[in-house]
Design an enzyme around this catalytic site. Structure first.
Site, mmCIF file in Angstrom:
data_model
loop_
_atom_site.group_PDB
_atom_site.id
_atom_site.type_symbol
_atom_site.label_atom_id
_atom_site.label_comp_id
_atom_site.label_asym_id
_atom_site.label_seq_id
_atom_site.Cartn_x
_atom_site.Cartn_y
_atom_site.Cartn_z
ATOM 1 N N LYS A 146 0.939 -1.290 -0.063
ATOM 2 C CA LYS A 146 -0.141 -0.090 -0.052
ATOM 3 C C LYS A 146 0.844 1.260 0.061
ATOM 4 C CE LYS A 146 -3.613 -2.488 2.212
ATOM 5 N NZ LYS A 146 -4.427 -3.021 3.609
ATOM 6 N N GLN A 148 -5.488 -1.858 9.262
ATOM 7 C CA GLN A 148 -4.967 -3.427 8.811
ATOM 8 C C GLN A 148 -5.611 -4.521 9.627
ATOM 9 O OE1 GLN A 148 -3.621 -3.718 5.677
ATOM 10 N NE2 GLN A 148 -4.295 -5.910 5.973
ATOM 11 N N ASP A 191 -11.828 1.859 3.813
ATOM 12 C CA ASP A 191 -12.113 0.532 3.577
ATOM 13 C C ASP A 191 -13.731 0.108 3.188
ATOM 14 O OD1 ASP A 191 -10.089 -1.520 3.793
ATOM 15 O OD2 ASP A 191 -9.739 -1.245 5.712
#
Ligand code: GUN
Length: 304
Positions: free
Chosen positions: A68, A112, A135
């Site tokens: 990322k 995460q 997300d």
């Protein structure tokens, strides 16, 4: 369906599978995003900024986070990774999230997953400001997807989860018309299975969701014109479980004892039957990161 050797030979000729490279598509999207982001400092005074929180040192998570970071650098998105120890208390993580929520220079926040056992995942996700939830996991964003408030896709007001967004993009890039198709999704996770099912439904596919309790999985997967596999089980889907001409999207990332990555689909036996198939690695994975960049840009523009 019983396929004789002779018919199989014919199918092999008719359906030489197209290998759908998410890597190639994501590289071209990233080039477009980089050109777009390059204009932002003049237009908005700064570049978008993504903050990632990584708790612990799970090897797969460490790799994802590094990928990322690299992708953000490539397109000119500012990125900060906050690395916290495995033993981090929930209240400490919540304090970090609150600080990022309050920081006007941060546009997107990603925690995460998975998180260590002492931290409740939903509590952490709910703590993220909805408008910075790149997300699309916040309950309000989940509800937006299920109530079709994310449409027309993509609607920058509400982020759609990254992997499902990337999968739909990939299917469309292959020239596949989803409308009216029989789609089967194997896996019902909050991250992939459920949201990709809803996105396929929103595209007017007829969707069946399979899971670990599904009886006679093969008879259902064989009915799929579009088959999305996100079960987390190496080589779960074999050639005999796929209809000739199917579009097969493999979301699995399983590390073999040889250290290599393998999908949930047995590529060797499925590729000769499928019309389109994604490889692992280089299929869905790069598209997930691409969607994250797009969601971050959407959140940034939304906040101007
Ligand atoms: N872990 C595995 N996939 C994902 C994802 O898409 N988002 C986050 N936050 N964690 C993950």
């Amino acid at each position: 369906m019983i396929i004789t050797t002779r018919e199989d030979t014919i199918f092999l000729r008719i359906f030489a599978a197209v290998i759908l490279s998410g890597k190639q598509l994501s590289d071209s999207i990233k080039a477009e995003l980089a050109a777009e982001v390059a204009l932002f400092p003049e237009r908005y005074g700064r570049a978008p900024h993504l903050a990632v929180i990584l708790v612990g040192e799970d090897p797969a998570s460490v790799t994802y986070v590094r990928n990322k970071e690299r992708a953000c650098e490539k397109v000119g998105i500012q990125n900060t990774t906050i690395r916290l120890p495995e033993t981090t208390a929930e209240e400490d993580l919540l304090a970090r999230i609150a600080a990022l929520n309050a920081d006007p220079g941060v546009d997107g926040i990603l925690i995460q997953l998975p998180l260590p056992a002492q931290i409740d995942e939903l509590t952490a996700i709910k703590a993220i400001a909805r408008e910075k939830d790149v997300d699309g996991f916040h309950p309000e964003n989940v509800a937006a997807l299920w109530r079709r408030r994310t449409e027309p896709e993509p609607n920058p007001q509400y982020c759609v989860p990254c992997t499902p967004r990337g999968i739909i993009r990939l299917i469309k890039a292959a020239g596949v018309d989803i409308e009216g198709k029989r789609a089967v999704v194997v896996g019902r996770s909050n991250i992939v299975g459920l949201p990709v099912s809803k996105l396929l439904l929103n595209e007017n596919a007829t969707v069946t969701i399979c899971h670990s309790h599904t009886r006679d999985l093969a008879s259902i997967t064989r009915s799929a014109e579009i088959l999305v596999v996100a079960a987390g089980q190496r080589a779960l889907i074999t050639g005999d479980m796929v209809a000739p001409g199917a579009v097969v999207i493999d979301v699995g990332i399983n590390r073999g004892e040889d250290g290599r990555l393998y999908g949930d689909v047995d590529f060797e036996s499925v590729a000769p039957k499928a019309a389109v198939i994604t490889p692992v690695p280089g299929g869905v994975g790069p598209m997930t990161i691409c969607s994250l960049l797009e969601n971050t840009i959407d959140c940034f523009i939304n906040r101007q």
